[in-house]
Motif scaffolding. Structure first.
Motif, PDB file in Angstrom:
ATOM      1  N   ILE A 369       0.868  -1.182   0.000  1.00 11.69           N
ATOM      2  CA  ILE A 369       0.000   0.000   0.000  1.00 11.69           C
ATOM      3  C   ILE A 369       0.903   1.230   0.000  1.00 11.69           C
ATOM      4  O   ILE A 369       1.293   1.754   1.052  1.00 11.69           O
ATOM      5  CB  ILE A 369      -0.940   0.011   1.219  1.00 11.69           C
ATOM      6  N   ASP A 370       1.274   1.697  -1.181  1.00 10.87           N
ATOM      7  CA  ASP A 370       2.176   2.849  -1.284  1.00 10.87           C
ATOM      8  C   ASP A 370       1.514   4.125  -0.795  1.00 10.87           C
ATOM      9  O   ASP A 370       2.068   4.853   0.029  1.00 10.87           O
ATOM     10  CB  ASP A 370       2.636   3.036  -2.738  1.00 10.87           C
ATOM     11  N   GLU A 371       0.340   4.402  -1.325  1.00  8.78           N
ATOM     12  CA  GLU A 371      -0.392   5.613  -0.971  1.00  8.78           C
ATOM     13  C   GLU A 371      -1.554   5.243  -0.054  1.00  8.78           C
ATOM     14  O   GLU A 371      -2.253   4.254  -0.285  1.00  8.78           O
ATOM     15  CB  GLU A 371      -0.932   6.310  -2.229  1.00  8.78           C
ATOM     16  N   VAL A 372      -1.768   6.037   0.970  1.00 14.22           N
ATOM     17  CA  VAL A 372      -2.879   5.772   1.892  1.00 14.22           C
ATOM     18  C   VAL A 372      -4.194   6.002   1.156  1.00 14.22           C
ATOM     19  O   VAL A 372      -4.407   7.078   0.586  1.00 14.22           O
ATOM     20  CB  VAL A 372      -2.800   6.692   3.119  1.00 14.22           C
ATOM     21  N   PRO A 373      -5.086   5.019   1.135  1.00 14.85           N
ATOM     22  CA  PRO A 373      -6.371   5.210   0.453  1.00 14.85           C
ATOM     23  C   PRO A 373      -7.339   6.001   1.329  1.00 14.85           C
ATOM     24  O   PRO A 373      -7.199   6.043   2.560  1.00 14.85           O
ATOM     25  CB  PRO A 373      -6.871   3.778   0.248  1.00 14.85           C
ATOM     26  N   ASP A 374      -8.320   6.594   0.703  1.00 13.93           N
ATOM     27  CA  ASP A 374      -9.391   7.244   1.460  1.00 13.93           C
ATOM     28  C   ASP A 374     -10.388   6.208   1.978  1.00 13.93           C
ATOM     29  O   ASP A 374     -10.951   6.364   3.064  1.00 13.93           O
ATOM     30  CB  ASP A 374     -10.109   8.263   0.576  1.00 13.93           C
ATOM     31  N   ILE A 375     -10.589   5.151   1.182  1.00 18.21           N
ATOM     32  CA  ILE A 375     -11.496   4.055   1.545  1.00 18.21           C
ATOM     33  C   ILE A 375     -10.770   2.737   1.280  1.00 18.21           C
ATOM     34  O   ILE A 375     -10.091   2.583   0.261  1.00 18.21           O
ATOM     35  CB  ILE A 375     -12.802   4.100   0.726  1.00 18.21           C
ATOM     36  N   PHE A 376     -10.917   1.781   2.188  1.00 17.79           N
ATOM     37  CA  PHE A 376     -10.374   0.433   2.027  1.00 17.79           C
ATOM     38  C   PHE A 376     -11.564  -0.515   1.998  1.00 17.79           C
ATOM     39  O   PHE A 376     -12.305  -0.620   2.975  1.00 17.79           O
ATOM     40  CB  PHE A 376      -9.437   0.119   3.196  1.00 17.79           C
ATOM     41  N   HIS A 377     -11.764  -1.193   0.869  1.00 19.67           N
ATOM     42  CA  HIS A 377     -12.955  -2.027   0.653  1.00 19.67           C
ATOM     43  C   HIS A 377     -12.535  -3.466   0.459  1.00 19.67           C
ATOM     44  O   HIS A 377     -11.769  -3.783  -0.463  1.00 19.67           O
ATOM     45  CB  HIS A 377     -13.715  -1.517  -0.578  1.00 19.67           C
ATOM     46  N   THR A 378     -13.045  -4.371   1.302  1.00 18.50           N
ATOM     47  CA  THR A 378     -12.761  -5.797   1.167  1.00 18.50           C
ATOM     48  C   THR A 378     -14.051  -6.603   1.264  1.00 18.50           C
ATOM     49  O   THR A 378     -15.121  -6.079   1.566  1.00 18.50           O
ATOM     50  CB  THR A 378     -11.799  -6.298   2.268  1.00 18.50           C
ATOM     51  N   GLY A 379     -13.923  -7.898   1.035  1.00 21.35           N
ATOM     52  CA  GLY A 379     -15.025  -8.849   1.171  1.00 21.35           C
ATOM     53  C   GLY A 379     -14.492 -10.134   1.771  1.00 21.35           C
ATOM     54  O   GLY A 379     -13.849 -10.139   2.796  1.00 21.35           O
ATOM     55  N   HIS A 380     -14.774 -11.252   1.124  1.00 23.99           N
ATOM     56  CA  HIS A 380     -14.240 -12.582   1.388  1.00 23.99           C
ATOM     57  C   HIS A 380     -14.799 -13.260   2.635  1.00 23.99           C
ATOM     58  O   HIS A 380     -15.202 -14.428   2.574  1.00 23.99           O
ATOM     59  CB  HIS A 380     -12.710 -12.553   1.470  1.00 23.99           C
ATOM     60  N   VAL A 381     -14.833 -12.577   3.780  1.00 26.37           N
ATOM     61  CA  VAL A 381     -15.181 -13.264   5.027  1.00 26.37           C
ATOM     62  C   VAL A 381     -16.693 -13.327   5.265  1.00 26.37           C
ATOM     63  O   VAL A 381     -17.139 -13.906   6.262  1.00 26.37           O
ATOM     64  CB  VAL A 381     -14.483 -12.614   6.246  1.00 26.37           C
ATOM     65  N   HIS A 382     -17.475 -12.710   4.374  1.00 27.01           N
ATOM     66  CA  HIS A 382     -18.944 -12.766   4.440  1.00 27.01           C
ATOM     67  C   HIS A 382     -19.503 -12.135   5.719  1.00 27.01           C
ATOM     68  O   HIS A 382     -20.588 -12.505   6.175  1.00 27.01           O
ATOM     69  CB  HIS A 382     -19.439 -14.216   4.310  1.00 27.01           C
ATOM     70  N   LYS A 383     -18.766 -11.208   6.293  1.00 28.49           N
ATOM     71  CA  LYS A 383     -19.226 -10.487   7.476  1.00 28.49           C
ATOM     72  C   LYS A 383     -19.209  -8.988   7.177  1.00 28.49           C
ATOM     73  O   LYS A 383     -18.316  -8.490   6.492  1.00 28.49           O
ATOM     74  CB  LYS A 383     -18.332 -10.770   8.686  1.00 28.49           C
ATOM     75  N   LEU A 384     -20.197  -8.291   7.710  1.00 28.00           N
ATOM     76  CA  LEU A 384     -20.284  -6.852   7.530  1.00 28.00           C
ATOM     77  C   LEU A 384     -19.530  -6.153   8.651  1.00 28.00           C
ATOM     78  O   LEU A 384     -19.763  -6.427   9.837  1.00 28.00           O
ATOM     79  CB  LEU A 384     -21.749  -6.413   7.551  1.00 28.00           C
ATOM     80  N   GLY A 385     -18.620  -5.274   8.283  1.00 30.80           N
ATOM     81  CA  GLY A 385     -17.876  -4.507   9.275  1.00 30.80           C
ATOM     82  C   GLY A 385     -17.441  -3.188   8.675  1.00 30.80           C
ATOM     83  O   GLY A 385     -17.141  -3.115   7.484  1.00 30.80           O
ATOM     84  N   TYR A 386     -17.414  -2.144   9.476  1.00 27.78           N
ATOM     85  CA  TYR A 386     -17.068  -0.824   8.952  1.00 27.78           C
ATOM     86  C   TYR A 386     -16.622   0.080  10.097  1.00 27.78           C
ATOM     87  O   TYR A 386     -17.037  -0.088  11.250  1.00 27.78           O
ATOM     88  CB  TYR A 386     -18.254  -0.193   8.221  1.00 27.78           C
TER      89      TYR A 386
END
Length: 435
Positions: A369-386
């Motif tokens: 991760i060279d540049e810090v993102p404004d939003i980091f979006h993932t999936g895979h684990v089938h759980k909602l988290g934010y």
């Protein structure tokens, strides 16, 4: 579904039931297309050069070390390991290195061996130091910095401070210049007997309503289909057994989404691309099947910048690694945003090589991760988290698949039928549910 705030975590979200949202005018021709912009960075599709030879592994780890150590060198007065060996005892010293080994001593202290391009050096973290619990967060192959004092004989460094590349505390995210929204979803799993067709249709229908007229972007973080042969006895849980027919059906479901919404997709571990990360975008054959909306397809991971707001899209297989390695108070499936925070802290989406992850050696480490993102979006684990980590909005968007027998056998209770909606002008997040 969200983690408790800590010193480095600020959770500013709203959750809304969408059961009354299916009214209003059709959302056609939403927004002003002239204001829309999408830029994609770090797409390695068509750029793979790795052959699996020894030199490929040397190249990718050297690239990782150089880039991540560059983020740390300004914070400590580091010396190469071969220079440390020639320094006198009781001397202040610092190292930037890749974690080569972690082991506990007979006295309960921690010996962390760091490696740089000149060699390796042992560093001792005493169990009574206030930062000793950070050892629980270390993974092999990640890059860190330590400061401390050399022992009398100069052969070991007693650690006084430990640093991760991390997100700067001063980080301020970018926002859009107008009110516009993006829907972030993942893990649709078309082809599974448990694909939630009715929930998907409710979501697609809602996108046509006045309540959703500000949504101009749909970002899908992998696993469009259930795939074939991904886990034992999966064929017994398939509704569609042919992988190409799965993608054809996915494309049909995608057609229900309003045609004036811009779509960006990355693959996941159930998709028909190589399992090793980074994963290239879909082949031309699959792209020809998924023609709905002329969706933009990029690799896993990629950074997608929408109207100035950068979104790091990563399917998220390495979350399994973090959760398996870390104590429960630091990472669990029930709060998937917490392991995401650790990836941001390490500035790498899959730090540990040779564990649960399949990693492909390339000339460049596309997982840094060279540049810090404004939003980091993932999936895979089938759980909602934010939640927010140092002002970075982290979202794991759940799934569109009800619990399978396999998931039941491994105690996965999915959060299915949710769609996080992000206001790109404020980064406020609303969770809509459609089941």
């Amino acid at each position: 579904m969200t983690g408790d705030p800590t010193d480095d975590t600020e959770t500013t979200v709203r959750a809304t039931d969408s059961s009354t949202a299916f009214e209003g005018a059709d959302g056609a021709n939403r927004g002003d297309a002239a204001h829309r912009s999408i830029e994609i960075a770090n797409d390695m599709t068509g750029q793979s050069t790795g052959t699996g030879e020894y030199d490929d592994f040397v190249d990718v780890f050297r690239d990782r070390f150089e880039r991540l150590s560059g983020q740390l060198r300004g914070r400590v007065n580091h010396r190469p390991t071969d220079t440390l060996e020639s320094m006198g005892g009781n001397t202040d010293a610092a190292i930037v290195g890749m974690v080569n080994d972690i082991r506990s001593t007979a006295s309960g202290h921690w010996l962390v061996e760091l490696e740089d391009t000149a060699g390796t050096f042992p560093c001792l973290v005493m169990k009574d130091r206030e930062f000793a619990d950070l050892v629980d967060e270390l993974l092999l192959d990640e890059v860190i910095a330590v400061e401390g004092t050399l022992a009398d004989d100069g052969g070991i460094l007693f650690v006084d401070s430990l640093y991760f590349p991390d997100v700067p505390r001063t980080f301020e995210p970018s926002t859009a210049d107008r009110h516009v929204q993006a829907a972030l979803i993942s893990d649709i799993h078309v082809g599974s007997q448990e694909f939630m067709t009715e929930a998907w249709n409710r979501f697609a229908n809602w996108l046509h309503t006045e309540a959703a007229e500000a949504i101009e972007y749909l970002l899908i973080a992998g696993d469009m289909v259930e795939g074939v042969g991904v886990y034992p006895d999966q064929d017994e849980e398939l509704d569609i057994v042919d992988i190409y027919e799965q993608y054809e059906q996915f494309s049909e479901h995608l057609k229900a989404v309003p045609g004036d919404i811009e779509i960006v997709m990355i693959p996941g571990n159930h998709d028909a691309v190589r399992l090793a990360e980074p994963q290239p975008g879909f082949t031309e054959e699959l792209r020809d099947i998924m023609t709905a909306h002329d969706a933009r397809i990029t690799s896993n991971p990629s950074t997608v910048t929408i109207e100035g707001v950068s979104v790091l899209m990563y399917h998220g297989v390495s979350l399994d690694e973090i959760i398996a390695e870390f104590p429960d108070e630091k990472a669990t499936y029930e709060e998937p945003e917490k392991p995401m925070y650790h990836l941001l802290k390490k500035r790498h989406v899959a730090p540990q090589y040779g564990g649960h992850m399949r990693l492909a050696p390339e000339e460049k480490d596309y997982l840094v991760i060279d540049e810090v993102p404004d939003i980091f979006h993932t999936g895979h684990v089938h759980k909602l988290g934010y939640g927010k980590y140092r002002n970075v909005l982290a979202i794991n968007s759940g799934c569109w698949q009800a619990q399978t027998d396999f998931q039941k056998s491994v105690n996965i209770d999915p959060d299915a039928g949710y769609a996080p909606i992000v206001d790109l002008d404020t980064l406020d997040t609303t969770i809509r549910k459609f089941y």
